[in-house]
Scaffold this motif. Structure first.
Motif, PDB file in Angstrom:
ATOM      1  N   VAL A 190       0.851  -1.199   0.000  1.00 53.41           N
ATOM      2  CA  VAL A 190       0.000   0.000   0.000  1.00 53.41           C
ATOM      3  C   VAL A 190       0.880   1.240   0.000  1.00 53.41           C
ATOM      4  CG1 VAL A 190      -1.689   1.319   1.338  1.00 53.41           C
ATOM      5  CG2 VAL A 190      -1.909  -1.161   1.131  1.00 53.41           C
ATOM      6  N   TYR A 191       1.895   1.227   0.832  1.00 49.26           N
ATOM      7  CA  TYR A 191       2.773   2.385   0.952  1.00 49.26           C
ATOM      8  C   TYR A 191       3.757   2.460  -0.209  1.00 49.26           C
ATOM      9  CZ  TYR A 191       0.415   2.403   5.289  1.00 49.26           C
ATOM     10  OH  TYR A 191      -0.596   2.411   6.211  1.00 49.26           O
ATOM     11  N   ARG A 192       4.126   1.314  -0.762  1.00 48.12           N
ATOM     12  CA  ARG A 192       4.986   1.291  -1.944  1.00 48.12           C
ATOM     13  C   ARG A 192       4.270   1.986  -3.098  1.00 48.12           C
ATOM     14  NH1 ARG A 192       5.240  -3.859  -2.510  1.00 48.12           N
ATOM     15  NH2 ARG A 192       6.821  -4.101  -0.910  1.00 48.12           N
ATOM     16  N   ARG A 193       2.973   1.664  -3.283  1.00 45.97           N
ATOM     17  CA  ARG A 193       2.198   2.310  -4.362  1.00 45.97           C
ATOM     18  C   ARG A 193       2.072   3.808  -4.101  1.00 45.97           C
ATOM     19  NH1 ARG A 193      -0.295  -2.569  -3.735  1.00 45.97           N
ATOM     20  NH2 ARG A 193      -1.911  -1.785  -2.350  1.00 45.97           N
ATOM     21  N   PHE A 194       1.873   4.193  -2.846  1.00 45.54           N
ATOM     22  CA  PHE A 194       1.776   5.617  -2.486  1.00 45.54           C
ATOM     23  C   PHE A 194       3.049   6.341  -2.903  1.00 45.54           C
ATOM     24  CE2 PHE A 194       3.002   8.846   0.622  1.00 45.54           C
ATOM     25  CZ  PHE A 194       1.987   9.772   0.453  1.00 45.54           C
ATOM     26  N   TRP A 195       4.213   5.823  -2.473  1.00 49.63           N
ATOM     27  CA  TRP A 195       5.469   6.507  -2.761  1.00 49.63           C
ATOM     28  C   TRP A 195       5.831   6.429  -4.229  1.00 49.63           C
ATOM     29  CZ3 TRP A 195       6.993  10.237  -0.084  1.00 49.63           C
ATOM     30  CH2 TRP A 195       6.757  10.275   1.281  1.00 49.63           C
ATOM     31  N   THR A 196       5.500   5.343  -4.905  1.00 52.37           N
ATOM     32  CA  THR A 196       5.769   5.249  -6.336  1.00 52.37           C
ATOM     33  C   THR A 196       4.972   6.318  -7.080  1.00 52.37           C
ATOM     34  OG1 THR A 196       6.234   2.889  -6.175  1.00 52.37           O
ATOM     35  CG2 THR A 196       5.646   3.728  -8.356  1.00 52.37           C
ATOM     36  N   GLY A 197       3.712   6.487  -6.707  1.00 56.94           N
ATOM     37  CA  GLY A 197       2.886   7.532  -7.324  1.00 56.94           C
ATOM     38  C   GLY A 197       3.449   8.914  -7.074  1.00 56.94           C
ATOM     39  N   ARG A 198       3.881   9.173  -5.855  1.00 56.00           N
ATOM     40  CA  ARG A 198       4.480  10.473  -5.534  1.00 56.00           C
ATOM     41  C   ARG A 198       5.762  10.710  -6.315  1.00 56.00           C
ATOM     42  NH1 ARG A 198       2.068  13.794  -1.364  1.00 56.00           N
ATOM     43  NH2 ARG A 198       0.174  12.667  -0.924  1.00 56.00           N
ATOM     44  N   LEU A 199       6.599   9.691  -6.398  1.00 54.08           N
ATOM     45  CA  LEU A 199       7.861   9.840  -7.122  1.00 54.08           C
ATOM     46  C   LEU A 199       7.628   9.989  -8.619  1.00 54.08           C
ATOM     47  CD1 LEU A 199      10.072   7.319  -5.143  1.00 54.08           C
ATOM     48  CD2 LEU A 199      10.218   9.815  -5.103  1.00 54.08           C
ATOM     49  N   ASP A 200       6.616   9.321  -9.165  1.00 55.74           N
ATOM     50  CA  ASP A 200       6.273   9.499 -10.582  1.00 55.74           C
ATOM     51  C   ASP A 200       5.839  10.931 -10.854  1.00 55.74           C
ATOM     52  OD1 ASP A 200       6.872   6.847 -11.065  1.00 55.74           O
ATOM     53  OD2 ASP A 200       4.775   6.188 -11.155  1.00 55.74           O
ATOM     54  N   THR A 201       5.041  11.485  -9.955  1.00 60.22           N
ATOM     55  CA  THR A 201       4.597  12.879 -10.100  1.00 60.22           C
ATOM     56  C   THR A 201       5.787  13.829 -10.034  1.00 60.22           C
ATOM     57  OG1 THR A 201       2.453  12.346  -9.134  1.00 60.22           O
ATOM     58  CG2 THR A 201       3.099  14.678  -9.124  1.00 60.22           C
ATOM     59  N   LEU A 202       6.696  13.590  -9.086  1.00 56.21           N
ATOM     60  CA  LEU A 202       7.890  14.425  -8.973  1.00 56.21           C
ATOM     61  C   LEU A 202       8.728  14.334 -10.244  1.00 56.21           C
ATOM     62  CD1 LEU A 202       9.824  16.218  -7.353  1.00 56.21           C
ATOM     63  CD2 LEU A 202      10.804  14.125  -6.383  1.00 56.21           C
ATOM     64  N   GLU A 203       8.889  13.138 -10.789  1.00 55.45           N
ATOM     65  CA  GLU A 203       9.654  12.969 -12.016  1.00 55.45           C
ATOM     66  C   GLU A 203       9.027  13.771 -13.162  1.00 55.45           C
ATOM     67  OE1 GLU A 203      11.488   9.471 -14.856  1.00 55.45           O
ATOM     68  OE2 GLU A 203       9.684   9.034 -13.686  1.00 55.45           O
ATOM     69  N   GLN A 204       7.712  13.736 -13.286  1.00 52.74           N
ATOM     70  CA  GLN A 204       7.032  14.495 -14.341  1.00 52.74           C
ATOM     71  C   GLN A 204       7.269  15.991 -14.165  1.00 52.74           C
ATOM     72  OE1 GLN A 204       2.965  13.239 -14.047  1.00 52.74           O
ATOM     73  NE2 GLN A 204       3.355  11.230 -14.955  1.00 52.74           N
ATOM     74  N   LEU A 205       7.192  16.477 -12.941  1.00 54.35           N
ATOM     75  CA  LEU A 205       7.425  17.897 -12.680  1.00 54.35           C
ATOM     76  C   LEU A 205       8.857  18.300 -13.019  1.00 54.35           C
ATOM     77  CD1 LEU A 205       5.516  18.295  -9.298  1.00 54.35           C
ATOM     78  CD2 LEU A 205       4.885  19.301 -11.503  1.00 54.35           C
ATOM     79  N   LEU A 206       9.809  17.467 -12.650  1.00 52.18           N
ATOM     80  CA  LEU A 206      11.209  17.781 -12.938  1.00 52.18           C
ATOM     81  C   LEU A 206      11.493  17.742 -14.427  1.00 52.18           C
ATOM     82  CD1 LEU A 206      12.959  15.866 -10.028  1.00 52.18           C
ATOM     83  CD2 LEU A 206      12.672  18.350 -10.275  1.00 52.18           C
ATOM     84  N   ARG A 207      10.899  16.783 -15.137  1.00 52.78           N
ATOM     85  CA  ARG A 207      11.090  16.722 -16.589  1.00 52.78           C
ATOM     86  C   ARG A 207      10.474  17.949 -17.264  1.00 52.78           C
ATOM     87  NH1 ARG A 207      13.100  11.905 -18.533  1.00 52.78           N
ATOM     88  NH2 ARG A 207      12.984  10.150 -17.095  1.00 52.78           N
ATOM     89  N   ALA A 208       9.307  18.358 -16.792  1.00 56.15           N
ATOM     90  CA  ALA A 208       8.660  19.542 -17.362  1.00 56.15           C
ATOM     91  C   ALA A 208       9.506  20.786 -17.102  1.00 56.15           C
ATOM     92  CB  ALA A 208       7.262  19.712 -16.778  1.00 56.15           C
ATOM     93  N   GLU A 209      10.106  20.855 -15.927  1.00 56.16           N
ATOM     94  CA  GLU A 209      10.946  22.005 -15.583  1.00 56.16           C
ATOM     95  C   GLU A 209      12.208  22.043 -16.430  1.00 56.16           C
ATOM     96  OE1 GLU A 209      13.375  22.794 -11.695  1.00 56.16           O
ATOM     97  OE2 GLU A 209      11.251  23.223 -11.334  1.00 56.16           O
ATOM     98  N   ASP A 210      12.757  20.872 -16.753  1.00 54.47           N
ATOM     99  CA  ASP A 210      13.984  20.794 -17.547  1.00 54.47           C
ATOM    100  C   ASP A 210      13.746  20.872 -19.051  1.00 54.47           C
ATOM    101  OD1 ASP A 210      15.484  20.576 -15.270  1.00 54.47           O
ATOM    102  OD2 ASP A 210      15.705  18.404 -15.376  1.00 54.47           O
TER     103      ASP A 210
END
Length: 124
Positions: free
Chosen positions: A89-109
């Motif tokens: 449950v928590y693995r899916r939570f953090w994976t989702g959060r990290l995926d969102t962070l990755e998208q934001l960083l890619r958009a910023e770059d």
């Protein structure tokens, strides 16, 4: 969310909360071991090793078989699946959060198109 009776999970995580017991489980993942073999790397008495093994048995992580005077222990991985499901449950939570962070960083770059420059007279 995965619901589990908290007593088995509490017992499993208590057993896993000790480095010696985790190392013993690592040894048992390779092959069954006697109590003496499990005690040897820690320079502990058989009685002390037996106490650790009893905690692992209570959690259902270890099965002990008596062969004459030798107590052989083997890993029972099923309770680890229970713990893994709970952690999932928590693995899916953090994976989702990290995926969102990755998208934001890619958009910023990402390269941005050049802005139109206007001169002071108001024409471009």
């Amino acid at each position: 969310m995965v619901e589990h009776d908290s007593l088995p999970l509490d017992t499993i995580f208590h057993a896993l909360g000790d480095a010696t017991r985790r190392a013993m489980l690592g040894e048992l993942a390779a092959a069954p071991r006697s109590v003496g073999e499990l005690a040897e790397p820690f320079a502990m008495s058989l009685a002390a090793a037996s106490k650790h093994i009893k905690v692992l048995e209570k959690a259902g992580l270890v099965r002990r078989e008596v062969r004459g005077r030798t107590h052989m222990c083997s890993l029972d991985p099923a309770p680890l699946m229970t713990a893994d499901q709970w952690l999932g449950v928590y693995r899916r939570f953090w994976t989702g959060r990290l995926d969102t962070l990755e998208q934001l960083l890619r958009a910023e770059d990402a390269p941005r198109p050049p802005r139109a420059v206007f001169d002071q007279s108001g024409s471009s």
